[in-house]
Scaffold this motif. Sequence first.
Motif, short mmCIF file in Angstrom:
data_model
loop_
_atom_site.label_atom_id
_atom_site.label_comp_id
_atom_site.label_asym_id
_atom_site.label_seq_id
_atom_site.Cartn_x
_atom_site.Cartn_y
_atom_site.Cartn_z
N LEU A 99 -44.40 2.41 -12.62
CA LEU A 99 -44.90 2.59 -13.98
C LEU A 99 -45.43 4.01 -14.20
CD1 LEU A 99 -45.46 1.24 -16.70
CD2 LEU A 99 -47.66 0.47 -15.79
N ILE A 100 -46.13 4.54 -13.19
CA ILE A 100 -46.66 5.90 -13.28
C ILE A 100 -45.52 6.91 -13.35
CG2 ILE A 100 -47.94 7.68 -12.00
CD1 ILE A 100 -49.75 5.38 -10.97
N CYS A 101 -44.49 6.71 -12.53
CA CYS A 101 -43.31 7.59 -12.59
C CYS A 101 -42.71 7.59 -13.98
CB CYS A 101 -42.25 7.12 -11.59
SG CYS A 101 -42.54 7.62 -9.89
N SER A 102 -42.56 6.41 -14.56
CA SER A 102 -41.96 6.27 -15.88
C SER A 102 -42.80 6.98 -16.94
CB SER A 102 -41.79 4.79 -16.24
OG SER A 102 -41.02 4.13 -15.27
N ILE A 140 -37.80 1.29 -13.15
CA ILE A 140 -38.14 2.59 -13.72
C ILE A 140 -37.40 2.82 -15.04
CG2 ILE A 140 -37.90 5.10 -13.44
CD1 ILE A 140 -38.91 4.88 -10.67
N GLY A 141 -36.11 2.54 -15.06
CA GLY A 141 -35.34 2.68 -16.30
C GLY A 141 -35.88 1.77 -17.39
N ALA A 142 -36.23 0.53 -17.03
CA ALA A 142 -36.77 -0.42 -18.00
C ALA A 142 -38.12 0.04 -18.53
CB ALA A 142 -36.89 -1.80 -17.35
N TYR A 143 -38.97 0.54 -17.63
CA TYR A 143 -40.29 1.03 -18.05
C TYR A 143 -40.18 2.26 -18.97
CZ TYR A 143 -42.81 -2.00 -14.76
OH TYR A 143 -43.34 -3.08 -14.09
N ILE A 144 -39.22 3.13 -18.68
CA ILE A 144 -39.02 4.31 -19.54
C ILE A 144 -38.69 3.88 -20.96
CG2 ILE A 144 -37.49 6.27 -20.03
CD1 ILE A 144 -37.27 6.66 -16.98
N GLY A 160 -33.10 5.08 -20.46
CA GLY A 160 -33.48 4.15 -19.41
C GLY A 160 -32.28 3.48 -18.76
N GLN A 161 -31.32 3.08 -19.59
CA GLN A 161 -30.11 2.46 -19.06
C GLN A 161 -29.31 3.45 -18.22
OE1 GLN A 161 -28.47 1.17 -22.79
NE2 GLN A 161 -29.45 -0.84 -22.71
N ALA A 162 -29.31 4.70 -18.66
CA ALA A 162 -28.62 5.74 -17.88
C ALA A 162 -29.30 5.94 -16.53
CB ALA A 162 -28.61 7.06 -18.67
N VAL A 163 -30.63 5.88 -16.51
CA VAL A 163 -31.38 5.99 -15.26
C VAL A 163 -30.98 4.88 -14.30
CG1 VAL A 163 -33.68 5.78 -14.22
CG2 VAL A 163 -33.36 7.22 -16.24
#
Length: 221
Positions: free
Chosen positions: A26-29, A93-97, A61-64
Amino acid sequence: MENMEKNNSKQSSYFKRYFMLNAGFLICSLGVVFLLNSGLGVAPWDVLASGLSNALPITVGQAVIIISVVLVIVEFIAGSNIGTGTVLNMVLIGAYIDMILAMNIIQAPQNFGMKLFFIFIGTIILNFGIHLYISQGFGAGPRDGLMMLMAKKFNVTVGKTKLINELVAVTLGYLLGGMFGMGTVIIAIFSGPMLNMQQKLLGFDLKTVEHEYVSDYFKKA
């Protein structure tokens, strides 16, 4: 009774580590969103993600997530062990972004000084998140797994391999029309040294982490 206490203690430890792992994601995102909203360009891997998002009808996010899946496959073929944290990283991470972007809680700054601040704080937050989830020992994330693999293989610092990988990612992303800018150059140059500095301040070297991998669970069974 003693065995039961040991099992409870072990379960509690696992719960805490998985909690910290998720917090790291979550912090990364959050750090990524600061960089996305800086308006000065995004982090190198996100140049690639935004390039894919530009070329295909998908979100950043999907691209991630797509990039993460490809990297994990490459690392698995190269003989790297895959952890449960690696698998969770691919999706979360992609979902959180996308979730943080949809919430619109981080407004894009209008003046240049604040844009530079977003680059600075976003890089610090991102690197802290990376440190937090790798240190839990459930396997590195897809991008960081490649970084760690190269650091160990060539006996160089994590910062150097991070810099090399991100320069490759930003080149590919730029060719796809990704969000490249001055901030991207700043992040690519200083992110690696900042990660090394954070490790020294925390007194912890990520290369020394002993990870648990999916294959280990099968061996125990």
